[in-house]
Enzyme design. Structure first.
Site, PDB file in Angstrom:
ATOM      1  CG  ASP A 197      27.525 -60.717  76.524  1.00 23.46           C
ATOM      2  OD1 ASP A 197      28.480 -60.006  76.879  1.00 23.46           O
ATOM      3  OD2 ASP A 197      26.445 -60.260  76.111  1.00 23.46           O
ATOM      4  CD  GLU A 212      30.328 -59.107  80.357  1.00 21.04           C
ATOM      5  OE1 GLU A 212      30.730 -57.954  80.183  1.00 21.04           O
ATOM      6  OE2 GLU A 212      29.348 -59.574  79.762  1.00 21.04           O
TER       7      GLU A 212
END
Length: 715
Positions: free
Chosen positions: A398, A451
């Protein structure tokens, strides 16, 4: 009472930094002396290994006892009287160290890939006695104690000893799996800190409680492996992204358990043709509204849905259905809850001390100090832990952009440059490279995905060639551009033709995943269906065309739960998806479309084998902006593996539309998003289409409105 030393008072007052120096067995001249601190005991005896008994004198009313051990005894038990009860006890301070010198060497060097085998709480048998070994990093603490169910949460009873570069350890006899515990820490200035949960706890209490729970993770059932090659660059990868707490609910809006999810979720995803399930973070987290992205227990599956063994059952069920499992992993930041990692030993241990480096302004969270050896070891070992203990097949990392840039979301003057004056976080870069290097070396069949929303180069390229080493990267640019395009009224799309074309200029610069993720259906952005313009028929036709475009576009696929049937409202983590919508044909049609797109994506090599290779793609029509039409060719590794895709993003039907194809002969329409089966108008080419010999072989097609068609050559 005897005149007591300063050490004795430090024990009684719960502030001794080295309790083994005073408590336990000691030689004093020609005597062997035992000292024990047992609050509330009225009488204590030492029982030697041959059965000889020696009374220990009470030397402080708080419960400090001392006396000579019978001659020749080196092992002993304590026998203590509490009221009318007499209990036999094993003294924690007679046992040898838990950590070996080699353990301390690896921990100090920061190269212990199996950190989780040593730190945390580990049930074991030591010197013939069952108990639990507790180890925690707190290098700047003055004193650390274990408190829990086994000692009435009294910090005076089990102070730990410090070893190496700040690893505190203690073996507590007869502590056992299921016991709740925390660490009681006195900081470097003598400040008493809030009770801290174990950073390496393998199980935890259900929020809002925050205690760690002793759990023997070495006895976890091993999930069966996923199919071989499931993460390969030439494999079909279609990911169903899931938030476990809101996929389905039961009864009075209650969560499904891991085992209930295991009975439903894998079979559902497999029926729709997905190859992977990606779970939003399952690491323990205190706040439901963070969706798991603010974890406090990186080594513990959240207790919301069951036990660690229950979580294993879910992974096993996914693998049984032939699905890979990816976890969202959050090594970029953590919350500042008092029981968590923040200010853990009274100093900035896991985070940076300076808030211009150590605090994330957008999320109000703390940022890991990637320049600290112990912190990097903690994080890298955690990544390996999920793959080794739970059989996870990949990690999606993330917020990578927030890790790479020191000035990420910071005002001018609100950040500290690196040693060269730049904005790149050099320590974070090295951490990510090490993470990927060690993960792929130990688990070559696994994968990682970033990401990462900027133009940082070579995110998914090997470390030895200057890359960050990820297996894949989310294509955020594709997502933004294409959602912007499809959200326009068709009459205006001709002015935004480039939003579809632009992504192919960089589509092969990384190994891309095309994400329609949870982030795109929250915070006022509307659902994917909610972004579609036009009347009701057009909205659903637009969605069908957009999904078809996505599955025919180069890159692996990711779809957030609910998108597969056209959920109308935004995602709400506190409620189930709107499954009742599937009672209506238009929503069931979207679900049927996704099922067929996944089937074609998996079974047609042209649609997946060269997803990340420019040799697998060729534009056919790019300049028909006035009609909102695009056409392209997808190729497999063999010359007979070809698929022509024609997408029409206008509400008009086009007859006798000529599309160039690579060779003459019969072509078959194998997919049409305008099929009545999906809720469309059933305009199309009714199976086979023959080529015309114009400037080259061409197909004379009927192009349905707001739709895409796929054609393959007949063998």
């Amino acid at each position: 009472m005897t005149q007591l030393s300063a050490e004795a008072y430090a024990i009684v007052e719960g502030r001794h930094a080295d309790p083994f120096h005073y408590l336990g067995l000691h030689s004093e001249g020609d005597r062997t002396v035992v000292r024990a601190f047992l609050p509330e005991a009225s009488k204590v005896e030492a029982v030697g290994e041959h059965g000889a008994v020696a009374a220990l004198a009470r030397i402080h009313d708080a419960g400090l006892f001392a006396g000579a051990l019978p001659n020749g005894s080196r092992r002993y038990q304590l026998r203590a009287q509490y009221g009318n009860n007499v209990v036999s006890l094993d003294d924690p301070y007679r046992f040898p160290p838990v950590l070996s010198d080699f353990d301390l060497y690896l921990l100090g060097e920061g190269t212990d890939q199996r950190l989780y085998d040593k730190l945390g709480a580990h049930p074991m048998t030591l010197d013939g006695v069952d108990g639990v070994a507790f180890v925690v990093l707190a290098p700047n603490a003055r004193r650390v104690s274990v408190v829990g169910d086994f000692n009435l949460w009294d910090a005076r009873r089990h102070p730990m000893r410090v070893r190496g570069v700040g690893y505190w350890e203690l073996f507590i006899p007869h502590a056992k799996p299921g016991d709740h515990y925390k660490f009681d820490i006195i900081g470097p200035q003598g400040q008493h800190l809030p009770l801290k949960s174990d950073p390496l706890a393998f199980a935890t209490e259900l929020r809002p409680k925050t205690a760690s729970i002793v759990f023997d993770e070495t006895h976890l059932p091993r999930p069966r492996p996923a199919p071989s090659g499931i993460n390969a660059i030439n494999a079909p990868i279609s990911i169903y992204e899931v938030h476990l707490g809101s996929w389905r609910r039961k009864g009075n809006n209650e969560w499904l358990t891991y085992r209930e999810l295991a009975e439903q979720l894998p079979a559902y995803a497999r029926d729709l043709g997905f190859t992977h399930i990606e779970l939003l973070p399952v690491s323990e987290h205190p706040f439901d509204g963070s969706w798991g992205y603010q974890p406090t227990g990186l080594y513990a599956p959240t207790s919301r849905f069951g036990s660690p063994a229950d979580f294993c059952a879910l992974i096993d069920a996914c693998h049984r259905e032939g699905l890979g499992v990816m976890l969202d992993w959050v090594p970029g930041h953590f919350p500042d809850d008092p029981h968590g990692l923040g200010h853990f030993d009274g100093t900035a241990l896991y985070e940076h001390a300076n808030p211009m480096q150590g605090r994330h302004l957008d999320w109000g969270t703390l940022i890991y100090n990637y320049g600290r050896t112990e912190v990097v070891n903690f994080l890298v070992a955690n990544a390996l832990f999920w793959l080794e203990r739970y059989g996870i097949d990949g990690l999606r990392v993330d917020a990578v952009a927030s890790m790479l840039y020191l000035d990420y979301s910071r005002p001018s003057g609100g950040w500290i440059p690196n040693q060269f004056g730049g904005r790149e976080n050099l320590e974070a870069i090295e951490f990510l490279r090490r993470f990927n290097t060690e993960l792929f070396a130990r688990f070559p069949q696994a994968t990682t995905a970033a990401e990462e929303s900027t133009a940082w180069p070579q995110v998914s390229r090997p470390v030895q060639y200057g890359g960050l080493g990820f297996g894949y990267k989310w294509n955020m640019g594709w997502m933004h551009d294409t959602l912007k395009y499809i959200g326009k009224d068709p009459i205006h799309r001709k002015f935004h033709h480039g939003d579809i074309l632009f992504g192919l200029h960089y589509a092969f610069s990384e190994n891309f995943i095309l994400p329609l993720s949870h982030d795109e259906v929250v915070h006022g952005k509307r659902s994917i269906l909610g972004r579609m313009p036009g009347d009701e028929w057009q909205r659903f036709a637009n969605l069908r065309a957009y999904y078809s475009f996505m599955f025919a576009h180069p890159g692996k696929k990711l779809l957030f739960m609910g998108c597969e049937f056209g959920q109308e409202r935004e995602w709400d983590h506190d409620h189930s998806l709107d499954w009742h919508l599937l009672d209506h044909p238009k929503y069931a049609g979207i679900q049927a479309l996704i099922r067929d797109l996944n089937r074609l994506y998996r079974t047609l090599p042209a649609l997946h084998e060269l997803d990340c290779d420019p040799a697998g793609f060729e534009w056919i029509i790019t300049e028909d902006a006035s009609h909102n039409v695009f056409a392209w060719l997808r190729k497999g590794s063999n010359s007979n593996q070809r698929c022509v895709i024609v997408a029409n993003f206008s509400p008009n039907v086009y007859h006798d539309y000529r599309v160039r194809v690579p060779h003459a002969g019969q072509w078959r329409e194998v997919f049409n998003s305008d099929s009545a089966h999906y809720g469309g108008s059933n305009v199309g080419n009714v199976g086979e289409v023959h080529t015309w010999d114009g400037a080259g072989p061409e197909l004379n097609l009927t192009i349905p409105p707001l739709a895409a068609i796929f054609l393959i050559p007949e063998s």
